[in-house]
Enzyme design. Structure first.
Site, short mmCIF file in Angstrom:
data_model
loop_
_atom_site.label_atom_id
_atom_site.label_comp_id
_atom_site.label_asym_id
_atom_site.label_seq_id
_atom_site.Cartn_x
_atom_site.Cartn_y
_atom_site.Cartn_z
N ARG A 280 30.83 23.48 53.31
CA ARG A 280 32.29 23.45 53.38
C ARG A 280 32.68 24.61 54.24
O ARG A 280 31.97 25.22 54.41
CB ARG A 280 32.79 23.74 51.62
CG ARG A 280 31.61 24.55 50.98
CD ARG A 280 32.16 24.38 49.30
NE ARG A 280 31.40 25.40 48.68
CZ ARG A 280 31.17 25.51 47.40
NH1 ARG A 280 31.87 24.63 46.51
NH2 ARG A 280 30.55 26.27 46.73
N GLU A 300 30.30 27.55 55.04
CA GLU A 300 29.22 27.96 54.09
C GLU A 300 27.88 27.05 54.10
O GLU A 300 27.89 25.95 54.00
CB GLU A 300 29.88 27.59 52.64
CG GLU A 300 29.17 27.96 51.46
CD GLU A 300 29.70 27.70 50.27
OE1 GLU A 300 30.81 28.40 50.08
OE2 GLU A 300 29.07 27.58 49.17
P1 FAD Z 1 26.95 38.69 39.97
O1 FAD Z 1 28.39 38.53 40.27
O2 FAD Z 1 25.85 38.01 40.92
O3 FAD Z 1 26.75 40.25 39.53
C1 FAD Z 1 25.29 40.93 39.75
C2 FAD Z 1 25.46 42.15 40.24
O4 FAD Z 1 24.33 42.79 39.94
C3 FAD Z 1 25.62 42.24 41.75
O5 FAD Z 1 26.63 42.84 42.26
C4 FAD Z 1 24.38 42.77 42.34
O6 FAD Z 1 24.48 43.44 43.63
C5 FAD Z 1 23.83 43.50 41.26
N1 FAD Z 1 22.36 43.66 41.00
C6 FAD Z 1 21.49 42.73 40.96
N2 FAD Z 1 20.33 43.38 41.09
C7 FAD Z 1 20.55 44.68 41.06
C8 FAD Z 1 19.48 45.72 41.14
N3 FAD Z 1 17.95 45.66 41.03
N4 FAD Z 1 19.91 46.97 41.08
C9 FAD Z 1 21.34 47.29 41.31
N5 FAD Z 1 22.26 46.42 41.09
C10 FAD Z 1 21.62 44.94 41.03
N6 FAD Z 1 32.78 30.56 39.11
C11 FAD Z 1 34.12 30.05 38.89
O7 FAD Z 1 34.44 30.09 37.61
N7 FAD Z 1 34.85 29.39 39.80
C12 FAD Z 1 34.49 29.09 41.01
O8 FAD Z 1 35.24 28.57 41.87
C13 FAD Z 1 32.90 29.65 41.39
N8 FAD Z 1 32.74 29.54 42.77
C14 FAD Z 1 31.56 30.20 43.05
C15 FAD Z 1 31.12 30.04 44.40
C16 FAD Z 1 29.83 30.34 44.83
C17 FAD Z 1 29.35 30.18 46.29
C18 FAD Z 1 28.91 30.86 43.91
C19 FAD Z 1 27.75 31.65 44.17
C20 FAD Z 1 29.52 31.06 42.56
C21 FAD Z 1 30.72 30.80 42.01
N9 FAD Z 1 31.15 30.94 40.91
C22 FAD Z 1 32.32 30.45 40.37
C23 FAD Z 1 30.23 31.45 39.58
C24 FAD Z 1 30.49 33.11 39.65
O9 FAD Z 1 30.35 33.84 40.78
C25 FAD Z 1 29.79 33.64 38.75
O10 FAD Z 1 29.96 32.99 37.31
C26 FAD Z 1 29.90 35.38 38.19
O11 FAD Z 1 30.33 35.85 39.42
C27 FAD Z 1 28.66 35.61 37.72
O12 FAD Z 1 28.78 37.25 37.50
P2 FAD Z 1 27.47 37.89 37.06
O13 FAD Z 1 27.98 39.32 36.56
O14 FAD Z 1 26.72 37.19 36.26
O15 FAD Z 1 26.59 38.17 38.56
N1 UDP Z 2 28.81 17.65 44.92
C1 UDP Z 2 28.63 16.60 45.65
N2 UDP Z 2 29.78 16.24 46.61
C2 UDP Z 2 30.76 17.19 46.85
C3 UDP Z 2 30.94 18.16 45.83
C4 UDP Z 2 29.71 18.48 44.99
O1 UDP Z 2 27.65 15.75 45.76
O2 UDP Z 2 31.60 16.99 47.58
C5 UDP Z 2 27.73 18.05 43.89
C6 UDP Z 2 26.69 18.67 44.51
O3 UDP Z 2 25.26 18.47 43.76
C7 UDP Z 2 27.05 20.15 43.96
C8 UDP Z 2 27.51 19.85 42.46
O4 UDP Z 2 28.29 18.41 42.86
O5 UDP Z 2 26.06 21.18 44.04
C9 UDP Z 2 28.31 20.61 41.84
O6 UDP Z 2 29.48 20.75 42.50
P1 UDP Z 2 30.68 22.28 42.66
O7 UDP Z 2 31.62 22.13 43.62
O8 UDP Z 2 30.65 22.31 41.19
O9 UDP Z 2 29.61 23.30 43.29
P2 UDP Z 2 29.60 25.01 43.38
O10 UDP Z 2 31.11 25.18 43.59
O11 UDP Z 2 29.17 25.66 42.31
O12 UDP Z 2 28.81 25.00 44.63
#
Ligand code: FAD
Ligand code: UDP
Length: 367
Positions: A280, A300
């Protein structure tokens, strides 16, 4: 001497919510994080006056009024509704799968026509009881949508065949027989005005945080500094990979500042073909309806995890789920250690689920 009630490893949402709530209940907390900023994956960086979601696009959504009120204590939310569009070989389709998508795909105009088309393709496939992501997707939306909008995107995102992935991943996406491009079904949705850092700052107000400290670099010291440990890093790393390594999916982000106001007209455009190596392109200003003269975009790229890379997604297939179960057994035998969040629970958690999980754990322990 133990100086703290809780040492919290990780300042992401789980660690920050736990610390905030424990602190409110009179517990002395210390948070350490190996990154140079707090907030984990929701952290934003301001570039050209735009909040750039440094670790991928984050849209807050929940059905739970309690969790919505909880985050609204720290920031006001705007009215952003996520409506990504998909680009497949230059043709644009609305997401999630809805009447607009079906019209773009087949020219169907009514729910009955679209449903008939899906039923016909599902019947042709012969799938009765979907066992994997491919079968689940075809059962939900038929073969055409599977092939154009799901198969190649999924296989590049996960680096695995869609037939080797669990069905639940595709069930995250709504399928709707209305002309509604809202990516989520939840009642509450938005982006915090001023960015996600406001939420983290509010949660961490009054809490001691040490950055650029990796728990594993001096494990013994950190284990003895507090009576209890909250661990939000990788559970397999915590146990020294004693049963083997859990697999994670990583990402690589490539940012560009463009000298134009509006690059793609939407915050999220998915590239669903395998022709492009990225999944994306995010144009961050659109999350906050920005009107800055420049724009910041992020490509990404999905990536297999290896040492030194960030672990973004757990891979909840059969092999990894079985391995995680063994680590969870060890975790359940521990006293005074809480494992929480996406990495320690090896769960494809969204933000509201992480907050919910942290609040439940705090209440159970400290009530
Ligand atoms: P994290 O945010 O991963 O925090 C863990 C922390 O622990 C980090 O800061 C790390 O540095 C620290 N850490 C790890 N190991 C150690 C160590 N050994 N020593 C010290 N520190 C350490 N959720 C949504 O609701 N909506 C969205 O649109 C959405 N989009 C996302 C898109 C992406 C690309 C990703 C990857 C996730 C997305 N999420 C989304 C999910 C969201 O990011 C998570 O649910 C949430 O941020 C997780 O929080 P956490 O505290 O579990 O982990
Ligand atoms: N997905 C897909 N096409 C799209 C968007 C999503 O096939 O255009 C599928 C893909 O397998 C992805 C999953 O749906 O991993 C979940 O999508 P989401 O947007 O929730 O993913 P995230 O934001 O967590 O990466």
């Amino acid at each position: 001497m133990q100086k703290y009630d809780y040492l919290i490893v990780g300042s992401g949402l789980f660690g920050a919510v736990f610390a905030h709530e424990a602190n409110k209940r009179g517990k002395k907390c210390l948070i350490i994080d190996k990154r140079n900023h707090p907030g984990g994956n929701i952290y934003c960086e301001n570039v050209e006056g735009i909040n750039v979601h440094k670790y991928g696009a984050h849209i807050f959504h929940t059905n739970d009024k309690g969790i919505w009120d909880y985050v609204n204590q720290f920031a006001e939310f705007n009215r952003y509704t996520n409506s990504p569009v998909a680009n497949y070989h230059g043709k644009m389709y609305n997401l999630p799968f809805n009447m607009n998508t079906f019209y773009q795909m087949w020219g169907t105009k009514t729910p009955a026509e679209a449903q008939a088309k899906i039923n016909e393709q599902k019947a042709e496939s012969g799938i009765k009881n979907p066992q994997n992501l491919e079968e689940q997707a075809i059962s939900l939306v038929g073969k055409d949508i599977y092939e154009i909008l799901i198969k190649e995107y999924t296989e590049k995102q996960w680096g695995r065949k869609a037939t080797d992935l669990p069905a639940f991943i595709i069930k995250r996406l709504p399928v709707r027989f209305t002309y509604d491009n809202n990516y989520f079904n939840d009642k509450y949705q938005g982006i915090p005005i001023g960015g996600y850092n406001k939420i983290i700052e509010g949660l961490l107000d009054g809490i001691e945080v040490k950055l650029e400290v990796d728990f594993f670099e001096d494990r013994e010291y950190w284990e003895n500094i507090a009576e209890n440990l909250v661990f939000t890093g990788k559970i397999d790393e915590y146990y020294d990979y004693c049963y083997g390594k859990l697999q994670y999916r990583s990402l690589r982000f490539e940012n560009k500042i463009l000298d134009e106001e509006n690059f793609q007209g939407n915050a999220v455009v998915n590239y669903t073909s395998s022709n492009e190596p990225y999944t994306r392109i995010i144009e961050h200003k659109h999350f906050e309806f920005g009107t800055q003269p420049k724009t910041v975009i992020t490509y990404e790229y999905p990536d297999e995890w290896s040492e030194g890379k960030e672990s973004y997604y757990p891979i909840n297939d059969e092999v990894n789920s079985e391995l995680y179960r063994k680590y969870k057994e060890l975790a359940e035998k521990e006293d005074n250690i809480i494992f929480g969040g996406r990495l320690a629970e090896y769960k494809y958690y969204d933000m509201h689920q992480v907050i919910g999980s942290a609040l439940t754990k705090v209440k159970k322990i400290l009530q």
